[in-house]
Write an enzyme that holds these catalytic residues in place. Structure first.
Site, short mmCIF file in Angstrom:
data_model
loop_
_atom_site.label_atom_id
_atom_site.label_comp_id
_atom_site.label_asym_id
_atom_site.label_seq_id
_atom_site.Cartn_x
_atom_site.Cartn_y
_atom_site.Cartn_z
N CYS A 165 0.87 -1.21 -0.05
CA CYS A 165 -0.02 0.00 0.02
C CYS A 165 0.83 1.33 0.19
CB CYS A 165 -0.97 -0.09 1.06
SG CYS A 165 -1.96 -1.69 1.14
N HIS A 295 -3.77 7.66 6.40
CA HIS A 295 -3.82 6.45 5.62
C HIS A 295 -5.17 5.85 6.09
CE1 HIS A 295 -2.50 2.58 3.67
NE2 HIS A 295 -2.67 1.93 4.99
N HIS A 329 -9.89 2.16 -0.56
CA HIS A 329 -8.19 1.92 -0.43
C HIS A 329 -7.79 1.37 -1.87
CE1 HIS A 329 -4.41 0.69 0.51
NE2 HIS A 329 -4.42 0.51 1.91
#
Length: 401
Positions: A165, A295, A329
């Site tokens: 990520c 995040h 995401h």
């Protein structure tokens, strides 16, 4: 924290972005301003279990690749091209100005062409043969960067980075090094990832998916939504001559705490280190940061540790929110996606994205954006934290020399 040598800004000369937020600058800014994205939708076809989840889906038609590049044809590269076309004129101008060998391509991704591979394997199970247009190289992580270089006839450094990520956050660190070293004069950076069953089922097996719109920092948060996105920027050491409001990458910070293969350090030690490094690199103090794009995955462990880390570095005064309820995401493209959001906020003086947190969790120690707020000339810090503790913090701001 102040240093005697002034920092060298890396200017964002252009930006192309396509996600659930939209595919035009006006559309993206409108979605951010209204605090809602209608392309975050329920899906019950991607999970083997039949469970319903919410995904951030790109709904607009994607461009076809040129016939001579058909070997690169995949949904991932088509999505990448839709973002790249938004800044094509400036990329080609940089190539003409500096030469094709003085421009680099660095891309972050985690899925590449896996969704096309899934279609191909479905066909081979049914017919015994792969589709004639399929080749395994479409799934290689470097396929997107190679496609971009060939599309623009770029001959400088070209490669992909895949650190889960944080993939498309690390490309900014690489680009900064390439530019400061004098190896190149411009870099095309960014990330692209598309929805695929492999990723959705993997996160589902970890019990990390939510079946509702994700709720970062909420007491009832129960997991992530997956999204797809392509976000790219053209970076250089000078702003464009026509740019009356230059936006720059001011600082970068990274760390690798390696606490656990999939869980973050519970106290956010690696996250804290990355943010501190970014501040030092930018020669800024915590008071210079006007917004943190967290995040903020809406998983219990991530949000708790990130809140602790932010509170230790910035206290409880800096406004924080997660934009993942707007995009999902987007995995390897997440850092670049949120960098593009930061760019639009800075470029258009947008209000900060609000956090619709109905029931703020007691373990969240930070100040969430819940009313209309502006940056007031301050910078944006954007966080991305990956499996294995690979942490990235980027700082963006308007450059006033």
């Amino acid at each position: 924290m102040k240093q005697s040598i002034p920092p060298i800004p890396i200017f964002i000369q252009d930006c192309g972005f396509h996600s659930a937020l939209g595919h035009t600058s006006d559309g993206v800014r409108q979605s951010l301003s209204q605090g809602y994205c209608n392309h975050m939708e329920r899906d019950h076809g991607l999970l083997n279990s039949g469970k319903e989840t919410v995904v951030g889906r790109v709904k607009e038609a994607l461009p076809e690749l040129p016939a001579e590049l058909s070997r690169y044809d995949s949904r991932n590269n088509r999505l990448a091209l839709s973002a790249l076309q938004q800044m094509e004129d400036n990329v080609r101008a940089a190539i003409n100005r500096y030469g094709s060998d003085r421009v680099a391509v660095v891309v972050g991704t985690s899925t590449s062409g896996i969704s096309d591979g899934e279609v191909a394997y479905t066909e081979i199970l049914a017919t015994g043969q792969f589709p004639t247009e399929y080749h395994y190289t479409k799934q290689e992580l470097g396929n997107c960067s190679d496609f971009i270089a060939r599309y623009f006839a770029i001959k400088g450094p070209c490669y992909a980075i895949s650190t889960a990520c944080s993939s498309s956050g690390r490309v900014f660190i690489t680009a900064k090094r390439l530019l400061k070293s004098g190896l190149v004069d411009a870099v095309v950076v960014g990330g692209a990832d598309t929805l695929c069953a492999l990723t959705l089922n993997g996160f589902n097996s970890l019990e990390a998916l939510s079946n509702t719109l994700c709720r970062p920092f909420d007491a009832d948060r129960d997991g992530i939504n997956i999204g797809e996105s392509a976000a790219f920027m053209l970076l250089g050491l000078q702003p464009l001559d026509t740019d009356n409001k230059p936006i720059a990458l001011l600082g970068v910070g990274d760390s690798s705490d390696a606490h656990h293969i999939s869980a973050p350090h519970p106290e956010g030690r690696g996250a804290e280190e990355a943010m501190q490094k970014a501040l030092v690199d930018a020669q800024l103090s915590p008071e210079d940061i006007g917004y943190i794009n967290a995040h903020g995955t809406a998983t219990p462990l991530n949000d708790s540790m990130e809140s602790k880390a932010i509170a230790r570095v910035f206290g409880s005064n800096v406004p924080v929110s997660s934009t993942k309820p707007f995009t999902g995401h987007t995995l390897g493209a997440a850092s670049a996606t949120e960098a593009a959001i930061a760019y639009h906020i800075l470029k258009s003086d947008l209000s900060l994205p609000k956090q619709s947190c109905k029931n703020k969790a007691p373990d969240i120690e930070i100040s969430l954006v819940e009313t209309d707020l502006k940056l007031n000339g301050k910078a944006i810090l954007s966080n991305s934290f990956a499996f294995g503790g690979n942490n990235i913090s980027l700082i963006f701001g308007e450059w006033n020399d």
